[in-house]
Design a protein around this motif. Structure first.
Motif, PDB file in Angstrom:
ATOM      1  N   THR A   3      -7.296  -0.625  13.763  1.00 61.45           N
ATOM      2  CA  THR A   3      -7.965   0.105  12.701  1.00 61.45           C
ATOM      3  C   THR A   3      -7.732  -0.595  11.382  1.00 61.45           C
ATOM      4  N   ALA A   4      -8.798  -0.923  10.685  1.00 60.84           N
ATOM      5  CA  ALA A   4      -8.678  -1.573   9.386  1.00 60.84           C
ATOM      6  C   ALA A   4      -8.903  -0.562   8.292  1.00 60.84           C
ATOM      7  N   HIS A   5      -8.103  -0.631   7.248  1.00 63.03           N
ATOM      8  CA  HIS A   5      -8.230   0.287   6.131  1.00 63.03           C
ATOM      9  C   HIS A   5      -8.328  -0.520   4.845  1.00 63.03           C
ATOM     10  N   PRO A   6      -9.200  -0.141   3.938  1.00 62.97           N
ATOM     11  CA  PRO A   6      -9.233  -0.811   2.651  1.00 62.97           C
ATOM     12  C   PRO A   6      -7.970  -0.491   1.863  1.00 62.97           C
ATOM     13  N   SER A   7      -7.654  -1.344   0.908  1.00 59.66           N
ATOM     14  CA  SER A   7      -6.495  -1.090   0.067  1.00 59.66           C
ATOM     15  C   SER A   7      -6.750   0.109  -0.809  1.00 59.66           C
ATOM     16  N   PRO A   8      -5.710   0.937  -1.085  1.00 57.30           N
ATOM     17  CA  PRO A   8      -5.892   2.059  -1.985  1.00 57.30           C
ATOM     18  C   PRO A   8      -6.298   1.576  -3.368  1.00 57.30           C
ATOM     19  N   ALA A   9      -6.963   2.454  -4.114  1.00 58.11           N
ATOM     20  CA  ALA A   9      -7.366   2.105  -5.469  1.00 58.11           C
ATOM     21  C   ALA A   9      -6.146   1.701  -6.280  1.00 58.11           C
ATOM     22  N   THR A  10      -6.346   0.806  -7.218  1.00 61.46           N
ATOM     23  CA  THR A  10      -5.211   0.270  -7.960  1.00 61.46           C
ATOM     24  C   THR A  10      -4.510   1.326  -8.792  1.00 61.46           C
ATOM     25  N   THR A  11      -5.174   2.456  -9.065  1.00 59.91           N
ATOM     26  CA  THR A  11      -4.545   3.505  -9.863  1.00 59.91           C
ATOM     27  C   THR A  11      -3.624   4.387  -9.046  1.00 59.91           C
ATOM     28  N   LEU A  12      -3.623   4.198  -7.713  1.00 58.77           N
ATOM     29  CA  LEU A  12      -2.822   5.069  -6.865  1.00 58.77           C
ATOM     30  C   LEU A  12      -1.494   4.412  -6.541  1.00 58.77           C
ATOM     31  N   PRO A  13      -0.401   5.190  -6.525  1.00 56.24           N
ATOM     32  CA  PRO A  13       0.868   4.623  -6.095  1.00 56.24           C
ATOM     33  C   PRO A  13       0.847   4.357  -4.605  1.00 56.24           C
ATOM     34  N   THR A  14       1.633   3.414  -4.160  1.00 55.78           N
ATOM     35  CA  THR A  14       1.708   3.127  -2.742  1.00 55.78           C
ATOM     36  C   THR A  14       3.097   3.469  -2.234  1.00 55.78           C
ATOM     37  N   SER A  15       3.167   3.851  -0.956  1.00 58.72           N
ATOM     38  CA  SER A  15       4.422   4.338  -0.396  1.00 58.72           C
ATOM     39  C   SER A  15       5.086   3.365   0.548  1.00 58.72           C
ATOM     40  N   GLY A  16       4.375   2.319   0.920  1.00 57.73           N
ATOM     41  CA  GLY A  16       4.927   1.409   1.914  1.00 57.73           C
ATOM     42  C   GLY A  16       4.739   1.914   3.328  1.00 57.73           C
ATOM     43  N   SER A  17       3.918   2.944   3.527  1.00 57.91           N
ATOM     44  CA  SER A  17       3.760   3.512   4.868  1.00 57.91           C
ATOM     45  C   SER A  17       2.919   2.637   5.769  1.00 57.91           C
ATOM     46  N   ALA A  18       2.349   1.541   5.249  1.00 57.73           N
ATOM     47  CA  ALA A  18       1.505   0.680   6.067  1.00 57.73           C
ATOM     48  C   ALA A  18       2.321  -0.339   6.863  1.00 57.73           C
ATOM     49  N   ALA A  19       3.661  -0.200   6.859  1.00 56.49           N
ATOM     50  CA  ALA A  19       4.499  -1.157   7.563  1.00 56.49           C
ATOM     51  C   ALA A  19       4.105  -1.277   9.032  1.00 56.49           C
ATOM     52  N   GLN A 123      -8.819  17.878  -2.581  1.00 56.15           N
ATOM     53  CA  GLN A 123      -9.781  17.757  -3.668  1.00 56.15           C
ATOM     54  C   GLN A 123      -9.822  16.371  -4.293  1.00 56.15           C
ATOM     55  N   ASP A 124      -8.734  15.619  -4.176  1.00 59.60           N
ATOM     56  CA  ASP A 124      -8.755  14.258  -4.705  1.00 59.60           C
ATOM     57  C   ASP A 124      -7.747  13.399  -3.956  1.00 59.60           C
ATOM     58  N   ALA A 125      -7.832  12.094  -4.185  1.00 57.82           N
ATOM     59  CA  ALA A 125      -7.002  11.146  -3.457  1.00 57.82           C
ATOM     60  C   ALA A 125      -5.521  11.330  -3.729  1.00 57.82           C
ATOM     61  N   GLN A 126      -5.173  11.771  -4.926  1.00 48.88           N
ATOM     62  CA  GLN A 126      -3.763  11.925  -5.278  1.00 48.88           C
ATOM     63  C   GLN A 126      -3.054  12.932  -4.377  1.00 48.88           C
ATOM     64  N   GLN A 127      -3.776  13.936  -3.895  1.00 50.53           N
ATOM     65  CA  GLN A 127      -3.150  14.911  -3.004  1.00 50.53           C
ATOM     66  C   GLN A 127      -2.764  14.278  -1.672  1.00 50.53           C
ATOM     67  N   VAL A 128      -3.585  13.341  -1.195  1.00 53.08           N
ATOM     68  CA  VAL A 128      -3.246  12.611   0.026  1.00 53.08           C
ATOM     69  C   VAL A 128      -2.072  11.680  -0.221  1.00 53.08           C
ATOM     70  N   VAL A 129      -2.083  10.996  -1.356  1.00 52.66           N
ATOM     71  CA  VAL A 129      -0.975  10.102  -1.700  1.00 52.66           C
ATOM     72  C   VAL A 129       0.339  10.880  -1.771  1.00 52.66           C
ATOM     73  N   ALA A 130       0.302  12.075  -2.348  1.00 46.79           N
ATOM     74  CA  ALA A 130       1.519  12.893  -2.450  1.00 46.79           C
ATOM     75  C   ALA A 130       2.068  13.218  -1.068  1.00 46.79           C
ATOM     76  N   LEU A 131       1.187  13.560  -0.127  1.00 47.60           N
ATOM     77  CA  LEU A 131       1.641  13.845   1.234  1.00 47.60           C
ATOM     78  C   LEU A 131       2.191  12.582   1.892  1.00 47.60           C
ATOM     79  N   ASP A 132       1.526  11.467   1.700  1.00 45.25           N
ATOM     80  CA  ASP A 132       1.996  10.193   2.241  1.00 45.25           C
ATOM     81  C   ASP A 132       3.407   9.890   1.736  1.00 45.25           C
ATOM     82  N   LEU A 133       3.617  10.030   0.444  1.00 45.31           N
ATOM     83  CA  LEU A 133       4.929   9.748  -0.138  1.00 45.31           C
ATOM     84  C   LEU A 133       6.011  10.673   0.420  1.00 45.31           C
ATOM     85  N   LEU A 134       5.681  11.958   0.569  1.00 48.66           N
ATOM     86  CA  LEU A 134       6.657  12.904   1.110  1.00 48.66           C
ATOM     87  C   LEU A 134       6.983  12.563   2.559  1.00 48.66           C
TER      88      LEU A 134
END
Length: 338
Positions: A3-19, A123-134
């Protein structure tokens, strides 16, 4: 299949979960909703032929039942037999006071026996990022494999639909985009009280734009698209009609709220035997005709049908669905005589 995924938008923090990225394209023809507070239903769900079961902490749990339901879900994930099923827990949405404790309790308690967390009312990408980080914090703390647990994002209002492509790109954990019709209908003031049915007075399909926008966001990011529930649970004919609409567009599956809907959903979101056999024949024939032995042809005839690279791509979709459903071929490709 990777499965290929595009990189998150540059304004979003990344969690390193793509290891490490497990296969995100799991069978999801039927996605069975089970109240997390009902042990009897949780026991029964293990024996039903649904591809996915999601244990619900949101709408199916009364507020006072949610804390205990978390522990009930952990117990059933760890001790139940969910063989052959994708195991998902739907937590409460980020606007509530329950979300973080839902995630922490369930993932710390049963992370190795959990495939995905479903996040409602995104409602927005940040909510997904927050779950990813947690999730990443929990996995690192508990010594679990980082990035293995996926995210299913449920679109349930106009804002979420407007942001659906960004939501689909928000994390490499995202596996599915789900349409939540009940809350969505309320959010846009749709004139219908029957979830999934067409509103009176509109001569076309009132859901077409919504479903297509979700489908395009999913496919553009190599994700699955799942249709939501049909609440008239004893009206199997009505369920079939709504499910066939989503399947015709290309959706991968649909929610089921009652055991009587499971068989219909599995059937509708699987190819027919005829189509599956035909797809496998196209793949075999194309492989032969493009080979040295087959003449290195870019296109060829399979019976009365011309096949080419585009035919192969279409056949891959149908054959993939058939294989995921455990279908067996009833015909074989025979090399033509010289």
């Amino acid at each position: 299949m990777t499965t290929a995924h595009p990189s998150p938008a540059t304004t979003l923090p990344t969690s390193g979960s793509a290891a490490h990225l497990p296969d995100r394209l799991r069978p999801r023809r039927s996605c069975l909703a089970v109240p997390g507070s009902n042990p009897r239903f949780l026991e029964k769900a293990q024996g039903l032929p649904a591809d996915q079961v999601f244990l619900d902490l949101e709408d199916a749990c009364a507020p006072l039942a949610k804390p205990e339901a978390r522990h009930t879900i952990v117990k059933f994930l760890n001790e139940g037999d969910w063989t052959g099923k994708t195991r998902v827990v739907r937590v409460n949405d980020w606007t509530t006071e329950w979300t973080y404790r839902d995630v922490v309790t369930v993932v710390e308690g049963a992370g190795p026996n959990l495939d995905c967390i479903m996040l409602p009312k995104v409602q927005d990408a940040q909510q997904v990022v927050a779950l990813d980080l947690l999730l990443t914090q929990i996995e690192k703390t508990m010594g679990f494999e980082v990035g293995r647990i996926g995210i299913e994002a449920q679109i349930e209002n106009a804002q979420g639909l407007n942001n659906v492509n960004e939501i689909a790109q928000a994390s490499p954990r995202v596996e599915t985009i789900i349409f939540g019709p009940a809350d969505f209908m309320a959010s846009i003031n749709m004139k219908s009280l029957v979830v999934g049915e067409q509103p009176p007075g509109y001569p076309a399909d009132a859901y077409h734009y919504i479903l297509m926008k979700i489908l395009m966001a999913a496919r553009a990011n190599n994700l699955q698209a799942i249709d939501g529930p049909y609440l008239q649970i004893r009206n199997v004919d009505g369920y079939r009609e709504v499910a066939q609409r989503a399947a015709a567009l290309g959706f991968d599956g649909k929610w089921v709220l009652h055991p009587g809907q499971v068989e219909a959903s599995n059937e509708i979101f699987s190819p027919s035997q005829e189509d599956y056999d035909h797809a496998e024949l196209i793949l075999d024939a194309y492989e032969y005709y493009t080979s040295e032995a087959g003449g290195k042809k870019g296109s060829a005839m399979l019976g009365d049908e011309m096949i080419d690279e585009a035919s192969r791509k279409m056949a891959l979709v149908v054959s993939g669905k058939g294989r995921a459903a455990g279908m067996k071929r009833t015909s074989t490709f025979e090399i033509p005589e010289a």
